[in-house]
Scaffold this motif. Structure first.
Motif, short mmCIF file in Angstrom:
data_model
loop_
_atom_site.label_atom_id
_atom_site.label_comp_id
_atom_site.label_asym_id
_atom_site.label_seq_id
_atom_site.Cartn_x
_atom_site.Cartn_y
_atom_site.Cartn_z
N TYR A 15 63.58 58.10 45.91
CA TYR A 15 62.48 58.53 46.76
C TYR A 15 61.82 57.32 47.45
N ALA A 16 61.75 56.18 46.76
CA ALA A 16 61.18 54.99 47.38
C ALA A 16 62.03 54.56 48.57
N ASN A 17 63.36 54.58 48.41
CA ASN A 17 64.25 54.23 49.52
C ASN A 17 64.11 55.21 50.67
N PHE A 18 63.99 56.51 50.29
CA PHE A 18 63.83 57.52 51.32
C PHE A 18 62.54 57.29 52.13
N ASP A 19 61.43 57.04 51.38
CA ASP A 19 60.15 56.83 52.07
C ASP A 19 60.25 55.65 53.03
N ALA A 20 60.81 54.54 52.53
CA ALA A 20 60.89 53.34 53.36
C ALA A 20 61.78 53.58 54.58
N ALA A 21 62.93 54.24 54.34
CA ALA A 21 63.86 54.50 55.44
C ALA A 21 63.23 55.42 56.48
N PHE A 22 62.57 56.47 56.00
CA PHE A 22 61.99 57.42 56.93
C PHE A 22 60.90 56.76 57.79
N LEU A 23 60.05 55.95 57.15
CA LEU A 23 58.96 55.33 57.91
C LEU A 23 59.45 54.24 58.86
N ARG A 24 60.62 53.70 58.58
CA ARG A 24 61.18 52.79 59.57
C ARG A 24 61.63 53.56 60.81
N LEU A 25 62.06 54.80 60.60
CA LEU A 25 62.45 55.63 61.74
C LEU A 25 61.22 56.20 62.46
N TYR A 26 60.23 56.56 61.68
CA TYR A 26 59.02 57.17 62.23
C TYR A 26 57.80 56.45 61.67
N PRO A 27 57.54 55.24 62.13
CA PRO A 27 56.46 54.43 61.54
C PRO A 27 55.08 55.04 61.69
N ASP A 28 54.88 55.89 62.68
CA ASP A 28 53.56 56.49 62.92
C ASP A 28 53.48 57.91 62.37
N PHE A 29 54.43 58.28 61.52
CA PHE A 29 54.50 59.66 61.05
C PHE A 29 53.22 60.08 60.33
N VAL A 30 52.71 59.23 59.42
CA VAL A 30 51.55 59.61 58.62
C VAL A 30 50.33 59.83 59.50
N SER A 31 50.09 58.90 60.40
CA SER A 31 48.90 59.04 61.25
C SER A 31 49.04 60.22 62.20
N GLU A 32 50.24 60.43 62.78
CA GLU A 32 50.42 61.57 63.68
C GLU A 32 50.35 62.90 62.91
N PHE A 33 50.87 62.87 61.70
CA PHE A 33 50.79 64.08 60.86
C PHE A 33 49.34 64.41 60.55
N ASN A 34 48.56 63.41 60.16
CA ASN A 34 47.13 63.64 59.88
C ASN A 34 46.39 64.13 61.11
N GLY A 35 46.89 63.73 62.30
CA GLY A 35 46.26 64.19 63.53
C GLY A 35 46.39 65.68 63.74
N LEU A 36 47.34 66.32 63.03
CA LEU A 36 47.51 67.76 63.13
C LEU A 36 46.62 68.53 62.15
N LEU A 37 45.89 67.78 61.29
CA LEU A 37 45.07 68.41 60.26
C LEU A 37 43.59 68.29 60.59
N ASP A 38 42.80 69.18 59.97
CA ASP A 38 41.35 69.05 60.09
C ASP A 38 40.92 67.71 59.50
N LYS A 39 39.82 67.14 60.04
CA LYS A 39 39.40 65.81 59.62
C LYS A 39 39.17 65.72 58.12
N GLY A 40 38.58 66.73 57.52
CA GLY A 40 38.28 66.69 56.10
C GLY A 40 39.47 67.00 55.21
N GLU A 41 40.61 67.35 55.81
CA GLU A 41 41.76 67.78 55.03
C GLU A 41 42.95 66.83 55.16
N ARG A 42 42.75 65.67 55.75
CA ARG A 42 43.86 64.76 55.99
C ARG A 42 44.38 64.15 54.69
N VAL A 43 45.64 63.78 54.71
CA VAL A 43 46.32 63.25 53.53
C VAL A 43 45.92 61.80 53.31
N ASN A 44 45.45 61.49 52.11
CA ASN A 44 45.09 60.11 51.74
C ASN A 44 46.08 59.61 50.69
#
Length: 529
Positions: free
Chosen positions: A432-461
């Motif tokens: 899973y660590a390799n998967f996380d690292a590999a995926f974020l190299r492909l989509y480095p802004d995934f977490v921030s863009e994903f949080n942008g789809l959520l309500d402000k108080g419900e974002r993933v921390n």
């Protein structure tokens, strides 16, 4: 529980079903034994009650003897002697005769033939009538049958056989032609004369109409049918009735039995060594509990053969296991090499994606090539990650199989080498660590863009050191084109319901239309046409 009997042919699937029923009955054997113990305790409590008259006391001694007769030899002997002493103390001649005859019968079943004959010869034939006379002839017949089968030679066996036939004729002469006893003895006579079909008809009528499954009488009749089919060469029916006999013995808490031993021998000859070993172990435990020498001797003749074959099979499996471990080591090295290569490829693809992002949006042909390359990349990564997941699951199942086989023989050293969690959890964590690292190299802004789809108080921390958590990994897989909850559950080692719940919870936190949420996730990191 209904045990269906009737068809002449008997297929393997039906036999397998009965074997499963026998396994379940063996698992519940302590329940049936406890029922027997409860009944015995009740009888003993009645003996202790004040004011028990002689008739009732004698009847209770007889019931306790019968309860123990096929259950525990030493206790049966205790109560038959107690019953005999009580009968002699009362001076009741019919009670004394009844006690002596039953004592002889139980001694015969335990292989104590001389002692049985001594007690029979002490009985005055002239004093017997009715059921006592019938039982007298029957007991003598059983004794000489046992001596004939034990001798099994050309010198003594024919003499004993003549004795058997003489007492059998006397017994048939005293029995009513309409009685069950006459029917049973007729079946025995037909069987001894080789008239197998006629004997089969009698015993089929007994098991179908006259006896109830789960009783000692039913078990004896089923065992005789198995013997008939063995002589006829009908292996399927032979096995069927041995199974039915064994099931009834266990349900009736009969410890003085032979059906399970005979079944173990048949399974051994057919090559089902593990089940044969399990059954002979159970039969030996029953024989030890019953505590009569004859049954122990009979089992000891086949026990070393079956257990020896089982040990040899275990040794062969250990050798195969060693080869498999070597193969797994080679595959592990190849997987490490593959992961390094894939990681290098993902880095190259990430750099290409970044460069293409900065390219002229007007260069449609180049942009289309980038989309195609991105599509291939996503499909390839998704396929590889799924294969890795399948391999890890196979490794887990393999470890569990090794553990199961080892537990059967308590081989602690090999157990330590195959603890089911130690390897798989470490591999999963690294995977899973390799998967996380590999995926974020492909989509480095995934977490921030994903949080942008959520309500402000419900974002993933994320916690300190985390690249992705479970929720993010689910939608990362969806972004890679793996939208099937079954596949996601398989990859992340969760149940399908858990994956459904995670997806629903995240959608409920969405700042956009929940039905459009996953479509928007698919746009994260995408390059416009």
């Amino acid at each position: 529980m209904g045990l269906l009997i009737g068809s002449i042919g008997y297929g393997q699937s039906a036999v397998d079903s009965l074997l499963q029923e026998l396994d379940a009955t063996l698992a519940d054997s302590k329940v049936y034994a406890e029922k027997k113990e409860v009944r015995i305790r009740e009888l003993k409590e009645q003996l202790k009650a004040p004011g028990v008259d002689s008739m009732t006391r004698y009847g209770l001694y007889d019931q306790l003897f019968e309860a123990y007769r096929l259950y525990r030899f030493d206790s049966a002997m205790q109560f038959i002697f107690t019953k005999l002493e009580f009968a002699e103390a009362t001076g009741r001649a019919d009670w004394i005769l009844d006690s002596k005859l039953k004592l002889s019968a139980v001694l015969t079943s335990a292989g104590m033939y001389k002692e049985s004959l001594d007690h029979l010869e002490a009985v005055e034939r002239e004093l017997l009538s009715g059921t006592n006379l019938e039982f007298y002839y029957h007991t003598y017949k059983l004794l000489y049958e046992s001596l004939r089968d034990y001798a099994s030679d050309d010198t003594y066996a024919p003499y004993y056989d003549l004795k058997v036939r003489a007492y059998q004729d006397s017994l048939l002469g005293t029995l009513s032609p309409d009685s069950d006893g006459y029917l049973l003895e007729s079946g025995v006579l037909l069987l001894s004369n080789g008239k197998l079909e006629a004997a089969e008809d009698i015993y089929r009528d007994i098991v179908n109409e006259r006896e109830v499954p789960g009783t000692a009488a039913y078990a004896r009749a089923a065992a005789t049918l198995a013997h008939i089919y063995a002589r006829q060469g009908q292996q399927g029916l032979q096995k069927k009735f041995r199974i039915l006999s064994a099931i009834s013995d266990i349900q009736a808490a009969v410890k003085e039995n032979a059906a399970l031993t005979d079944l173990a021998v048949q399974l051994y000859r057919e090559g089902d060594i593990p089940r044969a070993n399990r059954y002979i172990e159970f039969a030996l435990a029953d024989a030890n509990f019953y505590n009569a020498r004859q049954r122990k001797v009979e089992i000891s003749e086949v026990y070393p053969i079956i257990t020896g074959a089982y040990q040899m099979q275990i040794e062969r499996q250990k050798a195969i296991l060693g080869r498999y471990l070597g193969i797994i080591a080679v595959i592990s090295v190849l997987l490490v090499i593959a992961l390094v290569w894939i990681y290098w490829q993902m880095r190259r693809l990430a750099r290409a994606r970044k460069n293409l992002h900065q390219a002229n949006v007007q260069l449609q042909e180049l942009n289309q090539q980038l989309k195609e390359a991105n599509f291939v990349k996503e499909e390839y990564i998704g396929h590889f990650l799924n294969q890795c997941s399948v391999y890890i699951e196979k490794l887990e199942n393999y470890q569990k199989l090794v553990r199961k086989n080892v537990l059967a023989k308590k081989m602690n050293t090999l157990l330590e080498m195959t603890e089911p969690d130690a390897i798989s959890q470490a591999e999963l964590k690294e995977f899973y660590a390799n998967f996380d690292a590999a995926f974020l190299r492909l989509y480095p802004d995934f977490v921030s863009e994903f949080n942008g789809l959520l309500d402000k108080g419900e974002r993933v921390n994320l916690k300190n050191g985390e690249l992705l958590n479970t929720e993010l990994r689910i939608f990362a897989l969806i972004r890679l084109g793996i939208a099937d909850s079954n596949k996601i559950a398989h990859f992340l080692r969760y149940s399908v319901n858990t994956i459904y719940n995670y997806r629903a919870q995240i959608k409920n936190k969405s700042s956009i239309d929940r039905d459009q949420f996953e479509e928007e996730v698919m746009k994260i990191g995408a390059i416009p046409a």
